[in-house]
Design an enzyme around this catalytic site. Structure first.
Site, mmCIF file in Angstrom:
data_model
loop_
_atom_site.group_PDB
_atom_site.id
_atom_site.type_symbol
_atom_site.label_atom_id
_atom_site.label_comp_id
_atom_site.label_asym_id
_atom_site.label_seq_id
_atom_site.Cartn_x
_atom_site.Cartn_y
_atom_site.Cartn_z
ATOM 1 N N ASP A 1 39.534 39.348 38.326
ATOM 2 C CA ASP A 1 40.317 38.675 37.284
ATOM 3 C C ASP A 1 39.673 37.348 36.876
ATOM 4 O O ASP A 1 40.369 36.370 36.585
ATOM 5 C CB ASP A 1 41.752 38.410 37.774
ATOM 6 N N HIS B 1 39.986 39.561 45.230
ATOM 7 C CA HIS B 1 40.928 38.477 45.581
ATOM 8 C C HIS B 1 42.229 39.063 46.108
ATOM 9 O O HIS B 1 42.434 40.271 46.064
ATOM 10 C CB HIS B 1 41.153 37.535 44.395
ATOM 11 N N HIS C 1 40.946 31.687 39.296
ATOM 12 C CA HIS C 1 42.134 32.554 39.261
ATOM 13 C C HIS C 1 42.858 32.441 40.605
ATOM 14 O O HIS C 1 44.056 32.197 40.662
ATOM 15 C CB HIS C 1 41.698 33.987 38.977
ATOM 16 N N HIS D 1 45.493 39.098 45.363
ATOM 17 C CA HIS D 1 46.687 39.575 44.653
ATOM 18 C C HIS D 1 46.947 41.059 44.941
ATOM 19 O O HIS D 1 46.015 41.852 45.033
ATOM 20 C CB HIS D 1 46.538 39.355 43.144
ATOM 21 N N HIS E 1 41.303 44.452 34.504
ATOM 22 C CA HIS E 1 42.436 44.730 33.607
ATOM 23 C C HIS E 1 42.013 45.091 32.190
ATOM 24 O O HIS E 1 41.016 44.565 31.682
ATOM 25 C CB HIS E 1 43.375 43.522 33.535
ATOM 26 N N ASP F 1 47.992 43.559 43.291
ATOM 27 C CA ASP F 1 47.519 44.627 42.388
ATOM 28 C C ASP F 1 46.023 44.907 42.596
ATOM 29 O O ASP F 1 45.462 45.807 41.971
ATOM 30 C CB ASP F 1 47.825 44.307 40.911
ATOM 31 N N HIS F 2 45.393 44.151 43.506
ATOM 32 C CA HIS F 2 43.978 44.373 43.843
ATOM 33 C C HIS F 2 43.786 44.813 45.296
ATOM 34 O O HIS F 2 42.708 45.242 45.679
ATOM 35 C CB HIS F 2 43.159 43.092 43.586
#
Ligand code: ZN
Ligand code: FE
Length: 257
Positions: A131, A53, A111, A55, A169, A57-58
């Site tokens: 996530d 996805h 998410h 975001h 995570h 941090d990905h």
């Protein structure tokens, strides 16, 4: 022989790296530097990038990796991620012949609106779910509806019981704390807490988990269990009965926990 190695990133992200001692695939590279270091250290050649996805941090390291390596970057068709070269969606097959793995794409919105997961069944059942499903928990609902997230988790829970679940995570210990509140009599959960604490004390990942274990301990997969229903009813003072409403209330509860 396939190795699946967690490259640590940020505070609690894992950039999962699947390799056969020669070629490597990385999942959700939120940053490029530790990926490049690991590839150099292990003398691996990157052959593909998988993204669940949008975001940062990905996805944050994707562009930089593409500047160093000429590889395909797969990611959700239904999200805007400029650095993706191969948009995919539910039912698409990704044949990573360098590491002899064939992934099927699953849509798992909730998410984020276009969140996807990657599932392979040979040589073993493995799932990279970003996530969506966490050990003992699930992702926050940022863009989708609770109903969508519930359906996505239900879809994942229909995979084979021995599926190894690689989420992005390390949230296991804090998820267990909440799970113990809503499912205090669950002895498997109590056992998991002891095991997970031991791992984390030694800075060892608690992942992957398995679907079988998650069905036994993860409250978000157990919204049809009386114990969970009773605790949610007590908390909300509402007489909710259907699992999707229990899920919604449980997710809201955890948001403010
Ligand atoms: Zn996210
Ligand atoms: Fe994340």
């Amino acid at each position: 022989m396939l190795t699946i190695y967690p490259i640590h990133a940020f505070k609690d992200n894992y950039i999962w790296t699947i390799h056969n001692q020669q070629y490597a695939v990385v999942v959700d590279p939120g940053t490029a530097t530790p990926v490049i270091e690991y590839l150099e250290l292990e003398k691996l050649q990157l052959c593909a990038i998988l993204i669940t996805h949008h975001h940062s941090d990905h996805t944050g390291g994707n562009q930089e990796l593409l500047e160093s390596f000429d590889v395909p970057a797969f990611g959700p068709r239904n999200e805007f991620i400029p650095s993706i070269t191969h948009p995919v969606r539910e039912g698409d097959q990704i044949n990573l012949h360098e590491i002899s793995l064939n992934f099927t794409v699953l849509d798992t919105p909730g998410h984020t609106q276009g969140h996807i997961a990657y599932y392979a069944s040979n040589p073993m059942n493995i799932l990279f779910c970003g996530d969506t499903l966490f050990s003992c928990g699930c992702g926050r609902i940022f863009e989708g509806s609770p109903q969508q997230m519930y359906q996505s988790l239900q879809k994942l829970s229909r995979l084979p019981d021995d599926t190894l679940i690689y989420c992005t995570h390390e949230y296991t210990l804090s998820n267990i704390r909440f799970a113990r509140t809503v499912d205090p009599e669950n002895s498997k959960l109590a056992e998991l807490e002891i095991a997970a604490r031991k791992l984390r004390n030694n800075i060892i990942p608690t992942l992957p988990t398995t679907l079988m274990l998650e069905k036994a301990v993860n409250p978000f997969l157990r919204c049809d269990q009386q114990e969970i229903i009773d605790h949610v009813k007590n908390k909300t003072k509402q007489s909710l009965t259907d699992p999707a409403s229990i899920f919604t209330a449980l997710r809201e509860w955890k948001n403010s926990y």
